[in-house]
Design a protein around this motif. Sequence first.
Motif, PDB file in Angstrom:
ATOM      1  N   GLN A   1      35.073 -14.874  14.252  1.00 11.60           N
ATOM      2  CA  GLN A   1      35.603 -16.232  14.336  1.00 11.60           C
ATOM      3  C   GLN A   1      34.582 -17.189  14.936  1.00 11.60           C
ATOM      4  OE1 GLN A   1      39.165 -15.447  16.591  1.00 11.60           O
ATOM      5  NE2 GLN A   1      40.441 -15.386  14.751  1.00 11.60           N
ATOM      6  N   ALA A   2      33.835 -16.717  15.929  1.00 10.12           N
ATOM      7  CA  ALA A   2      32.793 -17.555  16.536  1.00 10.12           C
ATOM      8  C   ALA A   2      31.705 -17.892  15.520  1.00 10.12           C
ATOM      9  CB  ALA A   2      32.191 -16.845  17.749  1.00 10.12           C
ATOM     10  N   ILE A   3      31.320 -16.910  14.718  1.00  4.71           N
ATOM     11  CA  ILE A   3      30.309 -17.144  13.678  1.00  4.71           C
ATOM     12  C   ILE A   3      30.842 -18.118  12.634  1.00  4.71           C
ATOM     13  CG2 ILE A   3      29.034 -16.062  11.778  1.00  4.71           C
ATOM     14  CD1 ILE A   3      28.790 -13.564  13.617  1.00  4.71           C
ATOM     15  N   LEU A   4      32.082 -17.905  12.197  1.00  2.00           N
ATOM     16  CA  LEU A   4      32.682 -18.796  11.196  1.00  2.00           C
ATOM     17  C   LEU A   4      32.767 -20.232  11.712  1.00  2.00           C
ATOM     18  CD1 LEU A   4      35.546 -16.503   9.865  1.00  2.00           C
ATOM     19  CD2 LEU A   4      33.442 -17.125   8.671  1.00  2.00           C
ATOM     20  N   SER A   5      33.154 -20.390  12.963  1.00  2.00           N
ATOM     21  CA  SER A   5      33.236 -21.724  13.559  1.00  2.00           C
ATOM     22  C   SER A   5      31.876 -22.399  13.599  1.00  2.00           C
ATOM     23  CB  SER A   5      33.809 -21.620  14.974  1.00  2.00           C
ATOM     24  OG  SER A   5      33.787 -22.868  15.616  1.00  2.00           O
ATOM     25  N   THR A   6      30.866 -21.637  13.970  1.00  2.00           N
ATOM     26  CA  THR A   6      29.501 -22.168  14.016  1.00  2.00           C
ATOM     27  C   THR A   6      29.034 -22.572  12.626  1.00  2.00           C
ATOM     28  OG1 THR A   6      28.964 -20.841  15.963  1.00  2.00           O
ATOM     29  CG2 THR A   6      27.114 -21.627  14.628  1.00  2.00           C
ATOM     30  N   VAL A   7      29.287 -21.720  11.646  1.00  3.09           N
ATOM     31  CA  VAL A   7      28.884 -22.007  10.263  1.00  3.09           C
ATOM     32  C   VAL A   7      29.545 -23.302   9.782  1.00  3.09           C
ATOM     33  CG1 VAL A   7      29.113 -21.226   7.869  1.00  3.09           C
ATOM     34  CG2 VAL A   7      28.364 -19.630   9.634  1.00  3.09           C
ATOM     35  N   LYS A   8      30.846 -23.417  10.032  1.00  2.00           N
ATOM     36  CA  LYS A   8      31.578 -24.592   9.556  1.00  2.00           C
ATOM     37  C   LYS A   8      31.116 -25.866  10.265  1.00  2.00           C
ATOM     38  CE  LYS A   8      36.040 -26.176   8.186  1.00  2.00           C
ATOM     39  NZ  LYS A   8      37.419 -25.840   7.947  1.00  2.00           N
ATOM     40  N   THR A   9      30.899 -25.787  11.561  1.00  2.00           N
ATOM     41  CA  THR A   9      30.424 -26.948  12.321  1.00  2.00           C
ATOM     42  C   THR A   9      29.047 -27.384  11.851  1.00  2.00           C
ATOM     43  OG1 THR A   9      31.714 -26.282  14.250  1.00  2.00           O
ATOM     44  CG2 THR A   9      29.894 -27.800  14.639  1.00  2.00           C
ATOM     45  N   ARG A  10      28.159 -26.404  11.670  1.00  8.02           N
ATOM     46  CA  ARG A  10      26.812 -26.731  11.214  1.00  8.02           C
ATOM     47  C   ARG A  10      26.837 -27.301   9.796  1.00  8.02           C
ATOM     48  NH1 ARG A  10      22.271 -25.050  13.362  1.00  8.02           N
ATOM     49  NH2 ARG A  10      21.398 -24.480  11.331  1.00  8.02           N
ATOM     50  N   ALA A  11      27.666 -26.737   8.921  1.00  2.74           N
ATOM     51  CA  ALA A  11      27.756 -27.238   7.541  1.00  2.74           C
ATOM     52  C   ALA A  11      28.252 -28.682   7.532  1.00  2.74           C
ATOM     53  CB  ALA A  11      28.674 -26.353   6.711  1.00  2.74           C
ATOM     54  N   GLY A  12      29.174 -28.995   8.423  1.00  5.23           N
ATOM     55  CA  GLY A  12      29.673 -30.370   8.517  1.00  5.23           C
ATOM     56  C   GLY A  12      28.600 -31.358   8.936  1.00  5.23           C
ATOM     57  N   SER A  13      27.565 -30.862   9.601  1.00  8.32           N
ATOM     58  CA  SER A  13      26.437 -31.694  10.018  1.00  8.32           C
ATOM     59  C   SER A  13      25.264 -31.618   9.053  1.00  8.32           C
ATOM     60  CB  SER A  13      25.952 -31.255  11.414  1.00  8.32           C
ATOM     61  OG  SER A  13      26.969 -31.393  12.356  1.00  8.32           O
ATOM     62  N   GLY A  14      25.489 -30.938   7.913  1.00  7.41           N
ATOM     63  CA  GLY A  14      24.440 -30.827   6.906  1.00  7.41           C
ATOM     64  C   GLY A  14      23.391 -29.779   7.224  1.00  7.41           C
ATOM     65  N   LYS A  15      23.713 -28.858   8.118  1.00  5.11           N
ATOM     66  CA  LYS A  15      22.764 -27.808   8.496  1.00  5.11           C
ATOM     67  C   LYS A  15      23.136 -26.493   7.817  1.00  5.11           C
ATOM     68  CE  LYS A  15      21.873 -30.077  12.831  1.00  5.11           C
ATOM     69  NZ  LYS A  15      21.935 -30.018  14.280  1.00  5.11           N
ATOM     70  N   LYS A  16      22.133 -25.688   7.544  1.00  6.48           N
ATOM     71  CA  LYS A  16      22.342 -24.430   6.825  1.00  6.48           C
ATOM     72  C   LYS A  16      22.348 -23.250   7.791  1.00  6.48           C
ATOM     73  CE  LYS A  16      20.037 -26.099   2.699  1.00  6.48           C
ATOM     74  NZ  LYS A  16      18.893 -25.954   1.809  1.00  6.48           N
ATOM     75  N   THR A  17      23.200 -22.277   7.481  1.00  3.59           N
ATOM     76  CA  THR A  17      23.254 -21.021   8.217  1.00  3.59           C
ATOM     77  C   THR A  17      23.330 -19.918   7.183  1.00  3.59           C
ATOM     78  OG1 THR A  17      24.572 -22.145   9.914  1.00  3.59           O
ATOM     79  CG2 THR A  17      24.476 -19.745  10.017  1.00  3.59           C
ATOM     80  N   ARG A  18      22.581 -18.845   7.405  1.00  2.00           N
ATOM     81  CA  ARG A  18      22.703 -17.718   6.491  1.00  2.00           C
ATOM     82  C   ARG A  18      22.595 -16.417   7.267  1.00  2.00           C
ATOM     83  NH1 ARG A  18      17.796 -15.430   4.500  1.00  2.00           N
ATOM     84  NH2 ARG A  18      16.008 -16.602   5.234  1.00  2.00           N
ATOM     85  N   LEU A  19      23.174 -15.389   6.671  1.00  2.27           N
ATOM     86  CA  LEU A  19      23.143 -14.047   7.235  1.00  2.27           C
ATOM     87  C   LEU A  19      22.104 -13.255   6.461  1.00  2.27           C
ATOM     88  CD1 LEU A  19      24.788 -12.372   9.350  1.00  2.27           C
ATOM     89  CD2 LEU A  19      26.049 -11.474   7.411  1.00  2.27           C
ATOM     90  N   ALA A  20      21.171 -12.644   7.171  1.00  2.22           N
ATOM     91  CA  ALA A  20      20.091 -11.901   6.515  1.00  2.22           C
ATOM     92  C   ALA A  20      20.078 -10.454   6.983  1.00  2.22           C
ATOM     93  CB  ALA A  20      18.752 -12.558   6.832  1.00  2.22           C
ATOM     94  N   ASN A  21      19.561  -9.592   6.135  1.00  2.00           N
ATOM     95  CA  ASN A  21      19.322  -8.189   6.470  1.00  2.00           C
ATOM     96  C   ASN A  21      20.577  -7.457   6.933  1.00  2.00           C
ATOM     97  OD1 ASN A  21      16.538  -8.712   6.031  1.00  2.00           O
ATOM     98  ND2 ASN A  21      16.345  -9.407   8.135  1.00  2.00           N
ATOM     99  N   ALA A  22      21.722  -7.803   6.380  1.00  4.05           N
ATOM    100  CA  ALA A  22      22.971  -7.180   6.819  1.00  4.05           C
ATOM    101  C   ALA A  22      22.930  -5.671   6.614  1.00  4.05           C
ATOM    102  CB  ALA A  22      24.152  -7.778   6.065  1.00  4.05           C
ATOM    103  N   SER A  23      23.217  -4.938   7.685  1.00  6.26           N
ATOM    104  CA  SER A  23      23.260  -3.475   7.606  1.00  6.26           C
ATOM    105  C   SER A  23      24.441  -3.054   6.739  1.00  6.26           C
ATOM    106  CB  SER A  23      23.407  -2.877   9.007  1.00  6.26           C
ATOM    107  OG  SER A  23      24.680  -3.214   9.543  1.00  6.26           O
ATOM    108  N   ASP A  24      24.427  -1.819   6.287  1.00 11.48           N
ATOM    109  CA  ASP A  24      25.543  -1.309   5.481  1.00 11.48           C
ATOM    110  C   ASP A  24      26.856  -1.393   6.252  1.00 11.48           C
ATOM    111  OD1 ASP A  24      23.815  -0.755   3.400  1.00 11.48           O
ATOM    112  OD2 ASP A  24      23.649   1.393   3.874  1.00 11.48           O
ATOM    113  N   SER A  25      26.814  -1.090   7.547  1.00 17.57           N
ATOM    114  CA  SER A  25      28.022  -1.188   8.379  1.00 17.57           C
ATOM    115  C   SER A  25      28.524  -2.620   8.446  1.00 17.57           C
ATOM    116  CB  SER A  25      27.743  -0.680   9.796  1.00 17.57           C
ATOM    117  OG  SER A  25      27.413   0.672   9.794  1.00 17.57           O
ATOM    118  N   CYS A  26      27.620  -3.555   8.576  1.00 13.00           N
ATOM    119  CA  CYS A  26      27.989  -4.966   8.628  1.00 13.00           C
ATOM    120  C   CYS A  26      28.646  -5.395   7.319  1.00 13.00           C
ATOM    121  CB  CYS A  26      26.760  -5.819   8.920  1.00 13.00           C
ATOM    122  SG  CYS A  26      27.093  -7.584   9.027  1.00 13.00           S
TER     123      CYS A  26
END
Length: 93
Positions: A47-72
């Motif tokens: 939820q914290a990550i989702l909130s950050t992503v949404k807040t940043r997107a609202g400000s025109g900033k990009k967030t991405r998840l990289a190198n996600a492990s199989d467990s992730c």
Amino acid sequence: MTVHVQLPDRLDYQSVVPLLADIGAVDDDDLVLDAAQVRHMGTLPLQAILSTVKTRAGSGKKTRLANASDSCVDMLSLFGFSPETLTQPETWT
């Protein structure tokens, strides 16, 4: 400029405050969350990550998840996300 934040191997309720401090301090236009070490992800950190992503997107900033492990990837799928859709608020509905 792009800022990379290494996510810890265990994202649980105890990691929320440090996680928010790390990703909340980033004011650059591009934020990359490196999930290579993630072995566990709980609801509250998600939820914290989702909130950050949404807040940043609202400000025109990009967030991405990289190198996600199989467990992730497996845990994200349990919540209905993929590494790509997690950082695309427009796909959440």
